[in-house]
Design an enzyme around this catalytic site. Structure first.
Site, PDB file in Angstrom:
ATOM      1  N   ASP A   1      50.399  72.678  18.770  1.00 13.61           N
ATOM      2  CA  ASP A   1      50.881  71.994  17.570  1.00 13.61           C
ATOM      3  C   ASP A   1      50.131  72.524  16.340  1.00 13.61           C
ATOM      4  O   ASP A   1      48.897  72.555  16.324  1.00 13.61           O
ATOM      5  CB  ASP A   1      50.636  70.488  17.728  1.00 13.61           C
ATOM      6  CG  ASP A   1      51.319  69.657  16.662  1.00 13.61           C
ATOM      7  OD1 ASP A   1      52.337  70.112  16.113  1.00 13.61           O
ATOM      8  OD2 ASP A   1      50.834  68.538  16.389  1.00 13.61           O
TER       9      ASP A   1
ATOM     10  N   ASP B   1      52.476  77.466  12.037  1.00  9.09           N
ATOM     11  CA  ASP B   1      52.703  76.695  10.814  1.00  9.09           C
ATOM     12  C   ASP B   1      52.251  77.499   9.603  1.00  9.09           C
ATOM     13  O   ASP B   1      51.081  77.485   9.229  1.00  9.09           O
ATOM     14  CB  ASP B   1      51.962  75.357  10.881  1.00  9.09           C
ATOM     15  CG  ASP B   1      52.231  74.490   9.655  1.00  9.09           C
ATOM     16  OD1 ASP B   1      52.998  74.929   8.771  1.00  9.09           O
ATOM     17  OD2 ASP B   1      51.683  73.375   9.594  1.00  9.09           O
TER      18      ASP B   1
ATOM     19  N   GLY C   1      55.568  64.021  12.186  1.00  8.09           N
ATOM     20  CA  GLY C   1      55.221  62.795  11.474  1.00  8.09           C
ATOM     21  C   GLY C   1      56.203  61.669  11.726  1.00  8.09           C
ATOM     22  O   GLY C   1      56.573  60.937  10.811  1.00  8.09           O
TER      23      GLY C   1
ATOM     24  N   THR D   1      50.387  59.406  15.924  1.00  7.65           N
ATOM     25  CA  THR D   1      49.766  58.213  15.351  1.00  7.65           C
ATOM     26  C   THR D   1      50.032  56.969  16.190  1.00  7.65           C
ATOM     27  O   THR D   1      49.126  56.157  16.410  1.00  7.65           O
ATOM     28  CB  THR D   1      50.263  57.999  13.910  1.00  7.65           C
ATOM     29  OG1 THR D   1      49.862  59.115  13.114  1.00  7.65           O
ATOM     30  CG2 THR D   1      49.689  56.726  13.310  1.00  7.65           C
TER      31      THR D   1
END
Length: 311
Positions: free
Chosen positions: A82, A104, A212, A257
Site C-alpha cells: 500500500d 503512489d 480512505g 482506520t
C-alpha cells in the site's frame, strides 16, 4: 493455494458489481481477525502492507503470517504493498514475494507520475504481479500519507484515461471525496458520483480503487471515546455510498482506520475495566474479535463480496 494477484479478483468484481475488501495489516491478531471473517463469508481477500507496517513488523514476518493464512484457509489472497512511494520499494516487495503493489506518484507532476508507474508496471508484469497507481490526491493523515485539505485534488476523468493507457497499470486509485484517517469535515461526507460515473464510462471494464474508505463505526467510536482514545469530530464514508461506488467500477475498497478503532476500543475496554490484567492474550483476543466483526460486516453487507472466493 499460493498468493494470487488481483487480475481475476477484479474481473469478477467488475462483472458482479461488487468490491473486494483491501485491509491493512500490522500484526498476527489483525491478520487472524480479517482472515477468519473472510473464511466465514468465503470471500477473496486483499491483505495490504503500508510502509509503516513494513517498518514495524518486518516484511518477512508479515509475509509468513499471510502464508499461514493461505495454508489454513485456502482462500484466494493477494498480498499488496500500500502506497509504495518509489520504484525501489515496489521492486523490493515484488522480489520478496508480494503479488500486487501500489506505486503512489500522486504527489508528482502528471508526466513524472506516468513514467514512474510505467517503470513499476513493466518490472511487475514480467513477474506476474499486478500494479495499482494513484491519480489525484486524497486529503488526510494515515501512516506515511499526509495531505492537507488545501493540497487535495480530485481525479480528472480525461487524465485518468491517458494515465491508464500510457502507464499500463492494472488498477487506478481515484480521488472523489474520500479521505485518509478519521474524517474531519465541516459538513457531511460526500462522494462525487458524477465524477466516478464519468471515469467509469471512459474506462469500461477497468478496475478503480477507493482509498480512505473507512466508515467510522459508531459502536467503536463511542467505545474509543468512553475508554480514553477520544477522536473528536471523526466522520467516515457512509456505507451506502460505498455500496453505490461498487456499482460504478470500484473493485477495491481500502479499510484501515475502522480496523484501528475497533481493535483499540476493544483493548482499552479490557484494560480500563480490568486494570490488573497483564496477559496480552486477554486483551489482544478481544481486539482480534472486534476486527473479525468489522470485516465480516464489510464483506457481507457493504462490499457485497461474499462467495467471491468460489469464482
Amino acid at each position: 493455494m499460493p498468493l494470487v494477484n488481483t487480475k481475476e479478483m477484479f474481473k469478477h468484481a467488475y462483472e458482479g458489481k461488487y468490491a473486494i475488501g483491501a485491509f491493512n495489516v500490522n500484526n498476527m491478531e489483525i491478520i487472524q481477525g480479517i482472515v477468519a471473517a473472510a473464511q466465514k463469508e468465503k470471500s477473496a481477500l486483499i491483505l495490504q502492507v503500508s510502509a509503516g507496517a513494513r517498518k514495524y513488523a518486518s516484511p518477512i514476518y508479515l509475509r509468513k503470517l499471510v502464508e499461514a493464512a493461505i495454508e489454513e484457509t485456502d482462500l484466494p489472497i493477494a498480498l499488496h504493498l500500500d502506497h509504495g512511494d518509489s520504484f525501489e520499494i515496489c521492486k523490493q516487495c515484488i522480489d520478496d514475494g508480494f503479488s500486487s503493489v501500489m506505486i503512489d506518484g500522486s504527489a508528482l507532476p502528471f508526466e513524472e507520475n506516468i513514467a514512474l508507474a510505467k517503470k513499476v508496471a513493466e518490472y511487475a508484469h514480467e513477474r506476474n504481479v499486478t500494479v495499482e497507481a494513484e491519480l489525484g490526491k486524497l486529503a488526510g493523515i494515515e501512516d506515511d500519507v499526509n495531505v492537507s485539505a488545501e493540497d487535495a485534488k480530485f481525479t480528472d476523468p480525461d487524465q485518468a484515461v491517458e494515465f491508464v493507457e500510457r502507464s499500463g497499470v492494472d488498477s487506478l486509485a481515484i480521488a472523489i471525496g474520500t479521505s485518509h484517517g478519521a474524517y474531519k469535515f465541516a459538513g457531511e461526507p460526500r462522494l462525487d458520483f458524477a465524477r466516478l460515473e464519468k471515469i467509469s464510462a471512459l474506462l469500461p471494464n477497468y478496475p478503480l480503487v477507493l482509498h480512505g474508505a473507512s466508515s467510522v463505526i459508531p459502536k467503536y467510536l463511542e467505545m474509543c471515546n468512553q475508554y480514553g482514545a477520544a477522536i473528536p469530530g471523526a466522520k467516515g464514508v457512509p456505507e451506502d455510498m460505498l455500496r453505490e461506488a461498487a456499482k460504478w467500477g470500484v473493485c477495491k475498497i481500502n479499510v484501515d482506520t475502522d480496523l484501528r478503532m475497533a481493535m483499540t476500543a476493544a483493548i482499552r475496554k479490557v484494560l480500563v475495566e480490568q486494570p490488573a490484567e497483564f496477559d496480552p492474550r486477554k486483551y489482544l483476543g478481544p481486539g482480534r474479535d472486534a476486527i473479525e466483526e468489522i470485516v465480516q460486516n464489510k464483506i457481507k453487507n457493504v462490499f457485497g463480496c461474499s462467495g467471491s472466493a468460489l469464482k
